[in-house]
Design a protein around this motif. Structure first.
Motif, PDB file in Angstrom:
ATOM      1  N   LYS A   1       0.796  -1.059  -0.143  1.00  0.00           N
ATOM      2  CA  LYS A   1      -0.236   0.030   0.112  1.00  0.00           C
ATOM      3  C   LYS A   1       0.988   1.330  -0.046  1.00  0.00           C
ATOM      4  N   GLY A   2       2.020   1.138  -0.580  1.00  0.00           N
ATOM      5  CA  GLY A   2       2.774   2.317  -0.841  1.00  0.00           C
ATOM      6  C   GLY A   2       3.787   2.657   0.273  1.00  0.00           C
TER       7      GLY A   2
ATOM      8  N   GLU B   1       4.631   6.223  -0.426  1.00  0.00           N
ATOM      9  CA  GLU B   1       3.833   7.016  -1.704  1.00  0.00           C
ATOM     10  C   GLU B   1       2.714   7.484  -1.133  1.00  0.00           C
ATOM     11  N   ILE B   2       2.763   8.745  -1.173  1.00  0.00           N
ATOM     12  CA  ILE B   2       1.659   9.641  -0.533  1.00  0.00           C
ATOM     13  C   ILE B   2       0.444   9.742  -1.444  1.00  0.00           C
ATOM     14  N   THR B   3       0.576  10.307  -2.639  1.00  0.00           N
ATOM     15  CA  THR B   3      -0.489  10.334  -3.778  1.00  0.00           C
ATOM     16  C   THR B   3       0.122  10.668  -5.145  1.00  0.00           C
ATOM     17  N   ARG B   4      -0.546  10.411  -5.983  1.00  0.00           N
ATOM     18  CA  ARG B   4      -0.301  10.749  -7.278  1.00  0.00           C
ATOM     19  C   ARG B   4       1.055  10.779  -7.759  1.00  0.00           C
TER      20      ARG B   4
ATOM     21  N   LYS C   1       8.933  12.790  -6.979  1.00  0.00           N
ATOM     22  CA  LYS C   1       7.728  12.815  -7.860  1.00  0.00           C
ATOM     23  C   LYS C   1       7.859  12.031  -9.014  1.00  0.00           C
TER      24      LYS C   1
END
Length: 887
Positions: free
Chosen positions: A734-735, A775-778, A833
């Motif tokens: 889950k990241g 992995e936070i998002t996007r 990123k």
């Protein structure tokens, strides 16, 4: 007919089965207005193909201009590029019956005009309507070739998954074009990841060969640090966790520095200190071929491009019979296939270096990869900090480059050729206004390796691997302490052949045997003091002026070792036993038994040397035994234990009749370890391990003030290392991933049996590492790493006296290794990123080391009269900002 409509540079529809096929016009599209969402075709009407033209085999293309009202209805339709009256009429009639979802501008319906191209073709192609399979494959056991059922195959970035059926097959429909991360996992397999590139309009078929956890080829390594392993065929595999570890700048191989049992090397060395062993006692093998260093000097980068690496394993000790010639740990690196489809690669740059790689499938059976890196930190850091930064921080300069060709000769039969090259230069300086007190230490190190590897997997599951190789090493070190230069220059040619055979003899026993041959031909030149460079156990300080005992020597040494080995993997219920033997005789052939003189011809020597098995009485010269045992108490709890005897031939630098002793023989060690592993959850594991190592016949400097000729060194040293390590690891889920590791290690030496135990020069009692990445998002990633290590021991200077003969001060030392360099600690953070644009993948990152700007001491230095003490410190806060583009 297949349709493709273009409106404000947007493709409206593609892949719709028709008799006539729509296609975008040849002119370049106009950039879409910001906020404009194009209309969507809801109802399609097929154009009528003129029968006389179809019978005559005539095709055509009609380009139309269609007005789509804000209600979605079709307004005026005009012919922009005609193809004939009958074709034009048929196309216009069909287009007037279309229905659209209206275009919107900032959310409000608006009328638009689009261009639409009909291409009439004579041949009708019928394709299925609905979802299409464009990624399919099969998962099979690497050794038995049996399909693996129930393996979960997940497209990570799409969030979809499938499970393999009884034939090991899986399939995905309508996977978007572009690169995708594929994850394979099950209870029986080591979770692996790979990347597949889906091309538009094409179906991709893959085959993944996996290894079950219980039958892993490397299970004989009793204590194995968390490994980054990617055992996949015909795909490119990346180590996602390793590249995200803060402080590594995306370098996969640097993750070894953060594993339990591995001490921190001093800045400027890049050495591996594993379970209290000296750096030169740990071996690094690439595809079974030994290389001199894993990291560039300074430890800033690994010497091999990460994108060429398939797997990396660290065995701190107690490893199997197929490897040897080292008293310490073992690092094994397997290289991957360049890739079997298209042309791919990357370019990357940051404040430390620039790198790139291109890999291409020349034919389906011939693949090529070329990679390179050029460092420039010595220039960028000076520009960012100050011109004299090198006077306080040892800044390395490095480069490396690789080339690899792989060819498929037949089913499960591969041939590869690999070239590896690395170059390093490092300068350490102690500045002074007095030229006689200006002290420098320069090191140049390069290596080259050419490796050919042939592998074949037979239908019965047995396999062979043959790996011949040729190498060249050049190590030059120069010291200038107080105006007296000292030089040690060694050139070595290495030639080797590794051959192995593996076969399952019963359903419970797998037998492996092989030959590990290595030859090394070295020429060394040395000028300077008998006491410099300092060796482990010497009582000295950095920059100490040499004595007056200056000498020179030039000698040659050939080391030939042919080591046959055999081991078995035996599975009996919950038990797995791996007994093995390795016989490692070495021929030592030297050019000088005594120092060179002009009064008599030089006399060389040749002798057979065998690593001794001390404390075994009449079995002293038997083949070195190895054994590991694993007991799976439950599905979650596993106990391991093992050990063995290991040998290491003498170093070429120590066989000088002037500076060393040409009569030195191999050193040996006994390893013993044991521990347990518990699976807390499906992705979280806790491991605890204890170990003990005993070392014999270590080389030390002679204790005599004037040793006999050819006996400046003696082989009377013994050592011991013991301790334990613990690891709590969360695998990527889950990241998120991370681990906490702690090692408690004590390493001691005796230079002679009658001397007292002392701390080993590289001893680090406490080694702690805590890291995490999320992995936070996007595509945004963030992580942090904290490291703490005990400082290395040093001998305290308690006073000094003036040497009138040498016109310099000489130190008076206290008890040996009675003080330490202050402890090291550092906090590193990383922000990244990732994004995909069409077929390109971009990564932009900031990797900030030592964010607290701690001036970590790396070495103790003294003033000329030894009245003041200070430190050479490591790098200050260093923000490594960079970007990477993959294609």
């Amino acid at each position: 007919m297949r349709l493709l409509a273009v409106a404000a540079a947007f493709i409206l529809a593609a892949g719709i089965p028709l008799t006539a096929r729509g296609q975008s016009p040849p002119s370049e599209p106009v950039e879409a207005a910001k906020g404009l969402k194009p209309p969507k075709l809801l109802k399609f009407v097929e154009a009528v193909y003129p029968e006389d033209k179809r019978a005559a085999g005539v095709g055509a293309k009609v380009v139309l201009s269609i007005e789509v009202e804000d209600t979605g209805r079709v307004g005026n339709v005009e012919v922009v590029v005609p193809a004939g009256p009958d074709f034009d009429a048929a196309a216009v009639a069909a287009a007037r019956q279309f229905e659209f979802e209206p275009a919107t501008l900032d959310g409000a319906p608006v009328p638009v005009k689009i261009q639409y191209a009909y291409k009439f073709v004579v041949k009708e192609v019928l394709v299925p309507v609905g979802p299409q399979v464009n990624l399919e494959g099969v998962v099979m056991d690497r050794f038995t070739k049996v399909p693996s059922r129930g393996v979960k195959v997940r497209i990570v970035d799409q969030g979809v998954e499938a499970s393999t059926d009884q034939d090991g097959a899986f399939a995905f429909t309508d996977v978007p074009p572009g690169p995708h991360t594929i994850e394979l996992s099950s209870r029986e397999l080591v979770t692996i990841k790979t990347e597949e590139v889906i091309s538009k309009g094409k179906k991709k078929s893959v085959k993944y060969m996996v290894e079950p956890k219980e039958a892993d080829v490397d299970e004989e390594a009793v204590v194995r640090a968390p490994r980054i392993r990617k055992e996949v065929v015909e795909t490119r595999v990346r180590t996602e966790e390793a590249k995200r570890v803060p402080g590594t700048q995306g370098d996969t191989l640097k993750v070894v520095q953060n594993l339990p049992g591995v001490g921190r090397s001093a800045f400027g060395s890049g050495a591996l200190i594993v379970w209290g062993s000296a750096p030169q006692d740990t071996r690094v093998n690439v595809d079974g071929v030994e290389i001199p260093v894993l990291y560039h000097v300074g430890g800033m980068r690994s010497t091999i491009n990460s994108d060429l690496v398939r797997s990396i394993d660290l065995s701190p000790g107690s490893y199997g019979a197929d490897y040897g010639r080292g008293l310490g740990g073992l690092v094994r690196i397997d290289l991957q296939d360049p890739g079997r489809e298209g042309v791919h690669g990357y370019v990357a740059a940051d404040v430390m270096d620039v790198s790139g790689m291109v890999r291409a499938a020349i034919t389906p059976n011939l693949r090529l990869a070329v990679a390179g890196r050029q460092g420039y930190l010595d220039q960028t850091l000076k520009a960012a900090v100050s011109k004299d930064v090198g006077d306080f921080f040892p800044i390395p300069r490095y480069d490396d480059y690789q080339a690899r060709v792989s060819a498929t000769l037949g089913k499960d039969e591969e041939l590869s050729a690999t070239f590896l090259a690395s170059d390093d230069h490092l300068t350490r300086t102690v500045p002074s206004t007095d030229p006689s007190e200006y002290k420098t230490q320069d090191q140049d190190l390069l290596y080259r390796r050419f490796v050919v590897r042939y592998t074949r997997l037979f239908p019965d599951g047995s396999s062979i691997a043959v790996t011949p190789s040729l190498g060249y090493d050049h190590n030059q070190q120069e010291w200038n302490f107080g105006g007296t230069p000292m030089v040690l220059d060694t050139i070595t040619w290495q030639y080797a052949l590794r051959a192995s055979y593996r076969r399952r003899v019963t359903d419970k026993i797998v037998l492996s045997m092989g030959l590990d041959f290595q030859g090394r031909s070295s020429t060394s030149d040395r000028i300077g003091s008998l006491e410099l460079p300092a060796r482990e156990g010497d009582i000295t300080v950095f920059g100490q002026s040499p004595g007056t005992d200056l000498a020179s020597d030039r000698w040659k040494v050939n080391l030939l070792s042919a080591a046959p080995y055999i081991f078995a993997e035996i599975n009996i219920g919950r038990w797995t036993l791996t007994p093995g033997f390795r016989f490692e005789p070495t021929v030592i052939d030297g050019s000088l038994r005594l120092p060179h003189t002009y009064a008599a011809p030089d006399v060389g020597y040749r002798r057979m040397d065998l690593p001794r098995n001390p404390d075994f009485g009449p079995l002293t010269w038997m083949p070195n035994p190895r054994l590991s045992v694993a007991y799976r108490a439950t599905r979650k709890l596993t106990f391991t234990a093992g050990g063995g005897i290991y040998g290491q031939p003498p170093a070429v630098e120590d066989l000088s009749p002037v500076f060393g002793n040409p009569n030195l023989h191999s050193s040996s060690a006994i390893h013993a370890s044991g521990g347990a592993s518990y699976k807390l959850t499906g992705t979280m594991t806790f491991e605890a391990v204890g170990f003990y190592k005993r070392l014999y016949d270590l080389v030390a400097r002679s204790g005599l003030p004037s040793p006999p000729v050819g006996q400046s060194l003696e082989q009377t040293g013994i050592g011991r290392s013991y301790g334990g390590q613990a690891l709590l690891r969360q695998e990527l889920a889950k990241g998120f991933f991370g681990w906490f590791s702690y090692s408690l290690i004590r390493s001691e030496r005796k230079d002679r049996p009658d001397s007292n135990w002392r701390l080993f020069d590289y001893d680090q009692t406490h080694v702690l590492a805590l890291l995490a990445s999320y992995e936070i998002t996007r595509g945004f990633l963030a992580g942090a790493r904290f490291r703490y290590t005990t400082g290395a021991p040093r001998t305290q200077v308690v006073g000094a006296y003036f040497n009138a003969t040498a016109q310099q001060y000489e130190p008076i030392f206290g008890a040996q290794n009675s003080i330490r360099i202050p402890a090291f600690y550092s906090l590193d953070v990383r922000v990244e990123k990732a994004l995909v644009v069409r077929r390109l993948k971009f990564n932009v990152f900031a990797d900030v080391q030592n964010v607290t700007n701690r001036k970590n001491p790396e070495e103790i230095i003294y003033s000329a009269d030894y009245s003041q003490r200070s430190y050479i410190t490591g790098l200050p806060v260093l923000a490594v900002v960079g970007a990477r583009m993959e294609f």
